[in-house]
Design a protein around this motif. Sequence first.
Motif, PDB file in Angstrom:
ATOM      1  N   LEU A 145       5.366  -2.546  -9.619  1.00  0.00           N
ATOM      2  CA  LEU A 145       6.451  -3.700  -9.333  1.00  0.00           C
ATOM      3  C   LEU A 145       7.296  -3.474  -8.221  1.00  0.00           C
ATOM      4  N   MET A 146       7.959  -2.087  -8.253  1.00  0.00           N
ATOM      5  CA  MET A 146       8.488  -2.415  -6.618  1.00  0.00           C
ATOM      6  C   MET A 146       7.996  -2.495  -5.408  1.00  0.00           C
ATOM      7  N   ALA A 147       6.074  -2.431  -5.838  1.00  0.00           N
ATOM      8  CA  ALA A 147       5.459  -2.517  -4.145  1.00  0.00           C
ATOM      9  C   ALA A 147       5.376  -4.473  -4.543  1.00  0.00           C
ATOM     10  N   SER A 148       5.337  -5.291  -5.764  1.00  0.00           N
ATOM     11  CA  SER A 148       5.289  -5.983  -5.547  1.00  0.00           C
ATOM     12  C   SER A 148       6.262  -7.179  -4.817  1.00  0.00           C
ATOM     13  N   PHE A 149       7.571  -6.053  -4.929  1.00  0.00           N
ATOM     14  CA  PHE A 149       8.998  -6.713  -5.148  1.00  0.00           C
ATOM     15  C   PHE A 149       8.355  -7.083  -3.620  1.00  0.00           C
ATOM     16  N   LEU A 150       9.369  -5.847  -3.173  1.00  0.00           N
ATOM     17  CA  LEU A 150       8.554  -5.744  -1.773  1.00  0.00           C
ATOM     18  C   LEU A 150       7.759  -6.086  -0.634  1.00  0.00           C
ATOM     19  N   SER A 151       6.931  -7.178  -1.145  1.00  0.00           N
ATOM     20  CA  SER A 151       5.200  -7.461  -0.466  1.00  0.00           C
ATOM     21  C   SER A 151       6.009  -9.551  -0.329  1.00  0.00           C
ATOM     22  N   ILE A 152       6.192  -9.025  -1.464  1.00  0.00           N
ATOM     23  CA  ILE A 152       6.628 -10.354  -1.800  1.00  0.00           C
ATOM     24  C   ILE A 152       8.227 -10.714  -0.716  1.00  0.00           C
ATOM     25  N   SER A 153       9.025 -10.163  -0.847  1.00  0.00           N
ATOM     26  CA  SER A 153      10.147 -10.045  -0.819  1.00  0.00           C
ATOM     27  C   SER A 153       9.476  -9.985   0.981  1.00  0.00           C
ATOM     28  N   SER A 154       9.407  -8.952   1.910  1.00  0.00           N
ATOM     29  CA  SER A 154       9.875  -8.978   3.281  1.00  0.00           C
ATOM     30  C   SER A 154       8.675 -10.725   3.705  1.00  0.00           C
ATOM     31  N   ILE A 155       8.019 -10.937   3.475  1.00  0.00           N
ATOM     32  CA  ILE A 155       7.245 -12.216   4.585  1.00  0.00           C
ATOM     33  C   ILE A 155       8.570 -13.772   3.834  1.00  0.00           C
ATOM     34  N   TYR A 156       8.949 -13.733   2.419  1.00  0.00           N
ATOM     35  CA  TYR A 156      10.398 -14.520   2.553  1.00  0.00           C
ATOM     36  C   TYR A 156      11.142 -14.344   3.793  1.00  0.00           C
ATOM     37  N   MET A 157      11.549 -12.710   3.812  1.00  0.00           N
ATOM     38  CA  MET A 157      12.368 -12.321   4.953  1.00  0.00           C
ATOM     39  C   MET A 157      12.349 -12.165   6.415  1.00  0.00           C
ATOM     40  N   LEU A 158      11.222 -11.762   6.532  1.00  0.00           N
ATOM     41  CA  LEU A 158      10.295 -11.907   8.248  1.00  0.00           C
ATOM     42  C   LEU A 158      10.273 -13.718   8.262  1.00  0.00           C
ATOM     43  N   ASN A 159      10.430 -14.760   7.449  1.00  0.00           N
ATOM     44  CA  ASN A 159      10.422 -15.899   7.859  1.00  0.00           C
ATOM     45  C   ASN A 159      11.989 -16.316   7.392  1.00  0.00           C
ATOM     46  N   GLY A 160      13.106 -15.614   8.159  1.00  0.00           N
ATOM     47  CA  GLY A 160      14.459 -15.709   7.997  1.00  0.00           C
ATOM     48  C   GLY A 160      14.884 -16.253   6.766  1.00  0.00           C
ATOM     49  N   LEU A 161      14.357 -16.510   5.766  1.00  0.00           N
ATOM     50  CA  LEU A 161      14.622 -16.845   4.376  1.00  0.00           C
ATOM     51  C   LEU A 161      14.585 -18.486   4.823  1.00  0.00           C
ATOM     52  N   ASN A 162      13.845 -19.498   5.649  1.00  0.00           N
ATOM     53  CA  ASN A 162      14.237 -20.253   5.269  1.00  0.00           C
ATOM     54  C   ASN A 162      12.762 -21.592   5.135  1.00  0.00           C
ATOM     55  N   HIS A 163      11.977 -20.854   3.952  1.00  0.00           N
ATOM     56  CA  HIS A 163      11.238 -21.600   3.346  1.00  0.00           C
ATOM     57  C   HIS A 163      12.425 -21.907   2.106  1.00  0.00           C
ATOM     58  N   VAL A 164      12.830 -20.849   1.747  1.00  0.00           N
ATOM     59  CA  VAL A 164      13.701 -19.979   0.745  1.00  0.00           C
ATOM     60  C   VAL A 164      14.510 -21.298   0.229  1.00  0.00           C
ATOM     61  N   ASP A 165      15.411 -21.579   1.804  1.00  0.00           N
ATOM     62  CA  ASP A 165      16.085 -22.922   1.649  1.00  0.00           C
ATOM     63  C   ASP A 165      15.539 -24.365   1.257  1.00  0.00           C
ATOM     64  N   ALA A 166      14.081 -24.259   2.300  1.00  0.00           N
ATOM     65  CA  ALA A 166      12.789 -24.973   1.967  1.00  0.00           C
ATOM     66  C   ALA A 166      13.265 -25.923   0.931  1.00  0.00           C
ATOM     67  N   VAL A 167      12.309 -24.493  -0.544  1.00  0.00           N
ATOM     68  CA  VAL A 167      12.311 -24.624  -1.615  1.00  0.00           C
ATOM     69  C   VAL A 167      13.360 -25.190  -2.147  1.00  0.00           C
TER      70      VAL A 167
ATOM     71  N   VAL B  24       0.528  -1.936  -0.076  1.00  0.00           N
ATOM     72  CA  VAL B  24      -0.244  -0.200  -0.097  1.00  0.00           C
ATOM     73  C   VAL B  24       0.464   1.074  -0.060  1.00  0.00           C
ATOM     74  N   ALA B  25       2.158   1.512   0.942  1.00  0.00           N
ATOM     75  CA  ALA B  25       3.301   2.476   0.387  1.00  0.00           C
ATOM     76  C   ALA B  25       3.636   3.203  -0.713  1.00  0.00           C
ATOM     77  N   VAL B  26       3.606   1.927  -1.427  1.00  0.00           N
ATOM     78  CA  VAL B  26       4.961   1.529  -2.503  1.00  0.00           C
ATOM     79  C   VAL B  26       3.537   1.534  -3.638  1.00  0.00           C
ATOM     80  N   TYR B  27       2.439   1.238  -3.898  1.00  0.00           N
ATOM     81  CA  TYR B  27       1.599   0.821  -5.559  1.00  0.00           C
ATOM     82  C   TYR B  27       1.815   2.030  -6.212  1.00  0.00           C
ATOM     83  N   ARG B  28       1.580   3.170  -5.423  1.00  0.00           N
ATOM     84  CA  ARG B  28       1.610   4.725  -6.104  1.00  0.00           C
ATOM     85  C   ARG B  28       2.515   5.023  -6.674  1.00  0.00           C
TER      86      ARG B  28
END
Length: 255
Positions: free
Chosen positions: A52-74, A44-48
């Motif tokens: 592209l940047m809003a989508s990138f930050l949104s998805i990436s933030s969730i990965y980072m909040l999870n400590g990238l543990n699920h990236v390792d799992a994938v 919401v803060a960036v999409y205006r």
Amino acid sequence: MSGFRSAFSFFTILPIKGELEPDLIAYLPFVSLFDAAVGVSLYVAVYRYSILMASFLSISSIYMLNGLNHVDAVTDTGDALMVRDKTRLKDVLLDHHIGAGGLFVFLFIYLLSFISLSATRPYMAIASIITAEFLSKSTMMLILHRSRPLFEGIGSAFIDMYKRHPYAYTAEFLIIPMAISLIFPAAIILATVLTLLFYVILRKLLNLKFGGINGDIAGFTGETVRSILIFTVFMLSQSSMLSTYDILSKIISLL
């Protein structure tokens, strides 16, 4: 409150101390709520300024909040999926070096969610971020139900936790994402149902391939489901009419 702290301690990078409590599974929806809130806030803060940047930050933030543990799992599961010799599956899952299969699967899952989100109208994108987060964590737990652990580790520990209240947890992780989807337009509801059907198929295929579940496979399931939900919302939201009748009519006409 120990289970609550344990859920955030294990599933996020927040500096919260907590042991691996047996009841932490019950509090996982609170982690989903937190992750979704951060992802939506950034969007919401960036999409205006840039979708592209809003989508990138949104998805990436969730990965980072999870400590990238699920990236390792994938990546670990992606590498194992490329192995034909079943006797090597355990070694590949435990080997944390990223191969071509792991890299491809991660890029496919990540880019599918990123591109789909960036091509979705803002309101539907926000709805898909929220619903996808709850559904991702839910299916990551649902795959533990009546599953055989591949070997001793985090996965087997969570399977044992799930066995304490299997029917209550199954009801919780089915009802909550469906209830969340009911807040939004029919396209979100239908996308949730279709993604759950996809999860059922994915679960069967993973069990056929591996003969059991570990932590990496559970994490891989959650991240795959997240991307499929966001992609499905993108596809359904292309309709100018978002009523259930119109969407179902379009699907039936294609059959």
